[in-house]
Design an enzyme around this catalytic site. Structure first.
Site, short mmCIF file in Angstrom:
data_model
loop_
_atom_site.label_atom_id
_atom_site.label_comp_id
_atom_site.label_asym_id
_atom_site.label_seq_id
_atom_site.Cartn_x
_atom_site.Cartn_y
_atom_site.Cartn_z
N GLU A 45 -8.29 -45.27 -9.26
CA GLU A 45 -8.03 -44.87 -10.65
C GLU A 45 -6.74 -44.08 -10.74
OE1 GLU A 45 -9.19 -41.39 -13.64
OE2 GLU A 45 -10.52 -41.76 -11.94
N ASP A 50 -3.67 -45.58 -12.91
CA ASP A 50 -3.16 -44.85 -14.07
C ASP A 50 -1.64 -44.89 -14.09
OD1 ASP A 50 -3.31 -42.91 -16.32
OD2 ASP A 50 -2.46 -41.55 -14.85
N ASP A 84 -12.02 -45.23 -16.60
CA ASP A 84 -11.63 -45.00 -15.21
C ASP A 84 -11.64 -46.29 -14.41
OD1 ASP A 84 -11.40 -42.32 -15.79
OD2 ASP A 84 -13.26 -41.72 -14.81
N GLU A 132 -8.64 -48.54 -15.05
CA GLU A 132 -7.47 -48.12 -14.29
C GLU A 132 -7.64 -48.42 -12.80
OE1 GLU A 132 -5.96 -44.49 -17.21
OE2 GLU A 132 -7.16 -44.03 -15.42
#
Length: 236
Positions: free
Chosen positions: A46, A50, A119, A122
């Site tokens: 994650e 991101d 989450d 990502e």
């Protein structure tokens, strides 16, 4: 009736990507509460995803809106990478049934938890990046986020703010607004407002309050100067 075991092939088809290392997708779908996590939950992916998402969206915006100033691109970026948008993508991928959760989380409806879904979105992007490189991850982001790119759900900015930024960017004084006419009874007035920006023709707006009339005037000037388009900002 027994619940049908989710078919990972269906998820892969929705992602439009085939993993050379399927264990990366498995990790991206594993919550820290899952017994099989053993320190290999989606959290690290994650973190990576991101950053990849931000770069891929920034690149996509740069190509899609060649005339947009930095401020607008930044607002669009913030809209697209926010938690709600990522959760929406995860829902479109229908990742919920594939999540590996602890028993408590599974029974408390965490497969629909917006934070977890965002989450995981990502994390999947991070997994694709590690498996296939930036081009593969960027292509995944473009496929998934393109519909949101074309139609952001929240106004990027109000017309008065946009007009002030535009004037400032050209080195001009801030726009000024004046009421030129007020009609109607006191309980239902109608205002006609003029907006003036140095070096441009005046524009007018009408509304049931001064604020609404000022926004309408600013919007008309932005459209006339081709700073905004009807297609992007719709009707007043």
């Amino acid at each position: 009736m027994a619940r049908r075991k989710p078919n990972i092939e269906e998820l892969l088809n929705r992602l439009g990507y085939r993993f050379g290392k399927p264990e990366l997708l498995d990790e991206a779908l594993t919550h820290v509460s899952a017994p099989q996590a053993a320190g290999q939950s989606y959290q690290r992916l994650e973190f990576l995803g991101d950053r990849v998402l931000g770069l891929a969206i920034a690149e996509l915006l740069f190509k899609t809106f060649p005339g947009a100033p930095e401020g607008e691109l930044s607002r669009r970026l913030a809209e697209l990478v926010r938690r709600e948008s990522c959760a929406e993508i995860a829902i479109a991928w229908d990742v919920g049934p594939y999540l590996k959760l602890g028993a408590g989380e599974a029974h408390s409806g965490e497969r629909r938890n917006q934070t977890i879904l965002a989450d995981v979105c990502e994390a999947i992007i991070g997994a694709v990046f590690l498996d296939g490189g930036y081009e593969a991850a960027s292509a995944l982001v473009e496929r998934a986020f393109q519909p949101l790119l074309a139609a952001p759900r929240r106004p990027l900015r109000d017309p008065k703010s946009a007009l002030q930024e535009w004037a400032q960017g050209r080195g001009l004084p801030p726009p000024t607004y004046s009421v030129v006419e007020q009609t109607g009874p006191d309980h239902a007035p109608k205002f006609r407002v003029v907006v003036k920006v140095q070096g441009t023709d005046n524009e007018f707006g009408v509304g049931t309050s001064k604020r609404i009339a000022e926004q309408a005037a600013a919007r008309s000037l932005l459209l006339r100067e081709a700073v905004w388009t009807e297609e992007e900002h719709g009707t007043a």
